[in-house]
Design a protein around this motif. Structure first.
Motif, PDB file in Angstrom:
ATOM      1  N   ALA A   1       1.071  -1.031  -0.321  1.00 31.61           N
ATOM      2  CA  ALA A   1       0.072  -0.356  -0.226  1.00 31.61           C
ATOM      3  C   ALA A   1       1.053   1.066   0.151  1.00 31.61           C
ATOM      4  O   ALA A   1       0.580   2.184  -0.762  1.00 31.61           O
ATOM      5  CB  ALA A   1      -0.955   0.162   0.837  1.00 31.61           C
ATOM      6  N   ASP A   2       2.137   1.170   0.629  1.00 28.07           N
ATOM      7  CA  ASP A   2       2.735   2.047   0.347  1.00 28.07           C
ATOM      8  C   ASP A   2       3.610   2.818  -0.800  1.00 28.07           C
ATOM      9  O   ASP A   2       3.338   3.561  -0.860  1.00 28.07           O
ATOM     10  CB  ASP A   2       4.153   1.769   1.636  1.00 28.07           C
ATOM     11  CG  ASP A   2       4.038   2.178   3.157  1.00 28.07           C
ATOM     12  OD1 ASP A   2       3.021   2.579   3.055  1.00 28.07           O
ATOM     13  OD2 ASP A   2       4.864   1.193   3.766  1.00 28.07           O
ATOM     14  N   ARG A   3       3.645   1.380  -1.528  1.00 31.08           N
ATOM     15  CA  ARG A   3       4.148   2.686  -2.859  1.00 31.08           C
ATOM     16  C   ARG A   3       2.483   2.851  -3.607  1.00 31.08           C
ATOM     17  O   ARG A   3       3.526   3.396  -4.560  1.00 31.08           O
ATOM     18  CB  ARG A   3       4.421   0.586  -3.252  1.00 31.08           C
ATOM     19  CG  ARG A   3       5.687   0.874  -3.295  1.00 31.08           C
ATOM     20  CD  ARG A   3       6.881  -0.494  -3.329  1.00 31.08           C
ATOM     21  NE  ARG A   3       6.552  -1.148  -4.805  1.00 31.08           N
ATOM     22  CZ  ARG A   3       7.284  -1.865  -5.895  1.00 31.08           C
ATOM     23  NH1 ARG A   3       7.878  -2.733  -4.878  1.00 31.08           N
ATOM     24  NH2 ARG A   3       7.088  -2.149  -6.652  1.00 31.08           N
ATOM     25  N   VAL A   4       1.568   2.001  -3.172  1.00 35.65           N
ATOM     26  CA  VAL A   4       0.704   2.541  -4.163  1.00 35.65           C
ATOM     27  C   VAL A   4       0.673   3.872  -4.016  1.00 35.65           C
ATOM     28  O   VAL A   4      -0.189   4.811  -4.987  1.00 35.65           O
ATOM     29  CB  VAL A   4      -0.666   1.225  -3.721  1.00 35.65           C
ATOM     30  CG1 VAL A   4      -1.938   1.758  -4.697  1.00 35.65           C
ATOM     31  CG2 VAL A   4      -0.239   0.031  -4.468  1.00 35.65           C
ATOM     32  N   PHE A   5       0.450   4.272  -2.583  1.00 38.81           N
ATOM     33  CA  PHE A   5       0.136   5.559  -2.418  1.00 38.81           C
ATOM     34  C   PHE A   5       1.215   6.714  -2.793  1.00 38.81           C
ATOM     35  O   PHE A   5       0.998   7.458  -3.275  1.00 38.81           O
ATOM     36  CB  PHE A   5       0.279   5.789  -1.070  1.00 38.81           C
ATOM     37  CG  PHE A   5      -1.022   5.650  -0.225  1.00 38.81           C
ATOM     38  CD1 PHE A   5      -2.279   4.556  -0.571  1.00 38.81           C
ATOM     39  CD2 PHE A   5      -1.581   5.802   0.856  1.00 38.81           C
ATOM     40  CE1 PHE A   5      -3.476   4.387  -0.616  1.00 38.81           C
ATOM     41  CE2 PHE A   5      -2.687   5.900   1.156  1.00 38.81           C
ATOM     42  CZ  PHE A   5      -4.144   5.155   0.512  1.00 38.81           C
ATOM     43  N   LEU A   6       2.434   6.123  -2.941  1.00 35.25           N
ATOM     44  CA  LEU A   6       3.513   6.862  -3.921  1.00 35.25           C
ATOM     45  C   LEU A   6       3.331   7.186  -4.899  1.00 35.25           C
ATOM     46  O   LEU A   6       3.251   8.187  -5.500  1.00 35.25           O
ATOM     47  CB  LEU A   6       4.841   6.078  -3.616  1.00 35.25           C
ATOM     48  CG  LEU A   6       5.601   6.423  -3.698  1.00 35.25           C
ATOM     49  CD1 LEU A   6       6.492   7.852  -3.426  1.00 35.25           C
ATOM     50  CD2 LEU A   6       7.513   6.048  -3.752  1.00 35.25           C
ATOM     51  N   PHE A   7       3.101   6.146  -5.626  1.00 30.61           N
ATOM     52  CA  PHE A   7       2.750   6.254  -7.244  1.00 30.61           C
ATOM     53  C   PHE A   7       1.236   6.612  -7.161  1.00 30.61           C
ATOM     54  O   PHE A   7       1.484   8.217  -8.691  1.00 30.61           O
ATOM     55  CB  PHE A   7       2.486   4.372  -7.602  1.00 30.61           C
ATOM     56  CG  PHE A   7       2.348   4.497  -8.752  1.00 30.61           C
ATOM     57  CD1 PHE A   7       3.691   5.233  -9.888  1.00 30.61           C
ATOM     58  CD2 PHE A   7       0.723   4.973  -9.943  1.00 30.61           C
ATOM     59  CE1 PHE A   7       3.069   4.770 -11.216  1.00 30.61           C
ATOM     60  CE2 PHE A   7       0.606   4.575 -10.494  1.00 30.61           C
ATOM     61  CZ  PHE A   7       1.732   4.783 -11.607  1.00 30.61           C
ATOM     62  N   THR A   8       0.964   6.830  -6.707  1.00 32.40           N
ATOM     63  CA  THR A   8      -0.816   7.710  -6.634  1.00 32.40           C
ATOM     64  C   THR A   8       0.194   9.082  -6.893  1.00 32.40           C
ATOM     65  O   THR A   8      -0.714  10.505  -7.687  1.00 32.40           O
ATOM     66  CB  THR A   8      -1.298   7.525  -6.227  1.00 32.40           C
ATOM     67  OG1 THR A   8      -2.450   6.092  -6.329  1.00 32.40           O
ATOM     68  CG2 THR A   8      -2.953   7.934  -6.400  1.00 32.40           C
TER      69      THR A   8
END
Lengths: 259, 301
Positions: B196-203
């Motif tokens: 989820a951390d990477r998903v948020f960073l990407f978003t």
């Protein structure tokens, strides 16, 4: 130290915990828990509310970190890993309330799971075209839910959600599945049927399960082994027959249900 | 009102709406997925504009053709997204997702103020102009009204492509589905192994790139000066709030409403032109507090 299993080989148990300790406020939720879970033997966890059953599952899957003690997966220390890494190593978790993406269809839930498992080799691909689609349809078949594959989860019954939740967990290709009351919320007339499908699917997929359960009928019929939890630790462990006939268990856990 | 004035107001409104929409798109994406109202979005917009002007000036001085300004806009947008958006999420926002909304708002507002001063430090307070991209595409005459191709055709085209591109990306690609899944239930996403951390960073980086792109695309049409970020964040927030936070298609419609409302007011009743977007917002929110397209319960993006 490598634990030796019953067969006497040096192969470490599928999951092992050593001296887990954790307190929430004044309550000791895990009091020196040392457990071994062998591959291929479905373990039921029973015990009164607040005995630390769910905490044990949460520690094994990394959602709660113990104050002391360790968790080993086939001899490897997984205690410090975040939940998502523990999932990738083969320990999946199904919750009391199915954690499905309710705005997506049943099949999409499985596909998302498969995509999460495989990592993003081709992130711009259409979800429905991923390689694992047939595999996911097979999993839906295992839990007898192919007919609702394209239905959005909000439209499904609690029993169907439970089964799909298990299929989602199986999509992660776990070796061990930890389930919190897999039949809670399911109409009592359907509990055995749901459990039957579920246990069959797990056996087919070659997944060992640990499940917390209050319904002794389910435990007697579907568990290979039972562990009785009390005050943050395992009080007794044995076959369903041994446990369910044990005087302490009849008094403390089953109580009036049987009497 | 004669036809010429009508067309001018119409074209002004459309090209303005396209710009505001591109910025609002990033704002609403970040809010929809991460539940963070990113005030610093305005600074990312302004820095996107400044970066484009500087890069374009630099390369044109080296003798590159004016059309080279277009790839430089993209470069600026990506630089803003990666070099500023990335660290903002990674170093700051990641630590405050479970904190109260007021605190989150204050943190992004603080970032906004810091970046405003950084702009003054780097680019000074004198306005910049760089219209080579505008001139490179020439003009078009519609019913006797001459307008730049850049504003009348390119900007709306980019806005429409981004709208449909983002829609397609979120609904039909694997990564889009993982983003939507994380949006719907962060814990469930983590329990199936989604980072989820990477998903948020990407978003957040994608949202920041959109802010930078808005600034880059705006740069040939306006003078670049301190304060432009503040104007844009307030306006794009009006667009996003009027549509309903997290509503991508809705933001396109309200951007058009607000853009046209503002541009017609400029010709008809110039004194209130600045007020019109907020009047529209207030009127809509009085009747529908969840926004024109928002639903009070379910969050969808």
């Amino acid at each position: 130290m490598t634990a030796t299993n019953k067969a006497g080989t040096a192969k470490p148990p599928l999951l092992e915990t050593r001296e887990l300790m954790i307190k929430f406020g004044g309550v000791t939720a895990a009091n020196n828990v040392s457990m071994q879970i062998e591959a291929g033997r479905n373990l039921a966890i029973i015990g009164p509310n607040g005995a630390g059953k769910t905490t044990f599952l949460n520690i094994c899957t990394g959602w709660i970190k113990p104050r002391s003690g360790k968790v080993f997966l086939e001899g490897e220390d997984i205690t410090p890993l975040p939940p998502r890494k523990i999932v990738r190593r083969g320990v999946a978790r199904a919750f009391q309330i199915p954690q499905l993406f309710t705005e997506h269809t049943a099949l999409e839930n499985l596909l998302i799971s498969a995509a999460a498992r495989e990592g993003l080799r081709n992130p711009l691909q259409n979800l429905h075209n991923i390689r694992q689609r047939d595999e996911m349809m097979h999993l839906l078949d295992l839990v007898h839910c192919t007919d609702v594959a394209d239905r959005v989860v909000v439209e499904l019954s609690e029993g169907q959600r439970k089964l799909i939740d298990i299929a989602v967990a199986l999509a992660l290709k776990p070796r061990l599945l930890l389930m919190d009351e897999p039949t809670s919320g399911v109409a009592s007339s359907q509990k055995h049927e749901v459990m039957e499908i579920l246990v069959g699917a797990l056996a087919e997929a070659g997944v060992t399960s640990v499940f917390v359960e209050h319904d002794m009928g389910i435990v007697a019929r579907h568990a290979d082994e039972v562990a009785v939890w009390n005050a943050g630790n395992v009080q007794l462990r044995g076959t369903p027959q041994e446990i369910l006939e044990h005087p302490d268990v009849i008094r403390d856990v089953i109580g009036e249900e049987v009497a | 009102m004669n036809l010429t004035i009508f067309l001018l107001a119409l074209f002004d409104g459309i090209s303005y709406a396209a710009l505001v929409f591109i910025v609002a798109l990033g704002l609403t994406l970040i809010f929809g997925v991460m539940r963070i109202l990113n005030v610093a979005h305005g600074s990312l917009y302004a820095i996107g504009a400044y970066a484009t002007v500087s890069l374009t000036g630099f390369f044109l001085a080296l003798g590159f053709a004016p059309v080279f300004a277009f790839p430089l806009m993209l470069v600026s947008a990506v630089l803003v997204g990666v070099l500023l958006g990335g660290p903002i999420e990674w170093l700051l926002l990641r630590r405050i997702y479970d904190k109260p909304e007021v605190l989150q708002l204050l943190v992004t507002f603080a970032v906004f103020m810091i970046l405003e001063d950084v702009q003054r430090l780097l680019w000074g307070t004198q306005p910049y102009f760089q219209a080579s991209a505008l001139q490179a595409l020439g003009n078009v005459t519609v019913f006797g009204v001459t307008y730049t191709v850049y504003q009348l055709i390119l900007l709306p085209l980019v806005a429409i492509c981004l709208l449909f591109g983002l829609r397609f990306f979120l609904r039909h690609t694997v990564i889009g589905k993982l983003i939507l899944a994380t949006t719907e239930d962060r814990e469930a996403a983590q329990s199936i192994g989604i980072d989820a951390d990477r998903v948020f960073l990407f978003t957040f980086v994608v949202g920041a790139v959109l802010a930078g792109l808005g600034g880059a695309l705006a740069s040939p049409t306006t003078s670049i000066l301190p304060g432009m970020g503040a104007d844009m964040i307030v306006l794009s927030f009006a667009v996003v709030a009027t549509a309903g936070l997290g509503q991508i298609e809705g933001a396109a419609v309200t951007a058009l409403m607000i853009g046209l409302g503002r541009s017609f007011a400029v010709y008809v009743w110039p004194e209130v032109a600045v007020l019109v977007p907020y009047l529209i917002m207030v009127l809509v929110l009085l009747v529908r507090p969840e926004g024109l397209f928002g639903s009070p319960v379910a969050r969808k993006i």
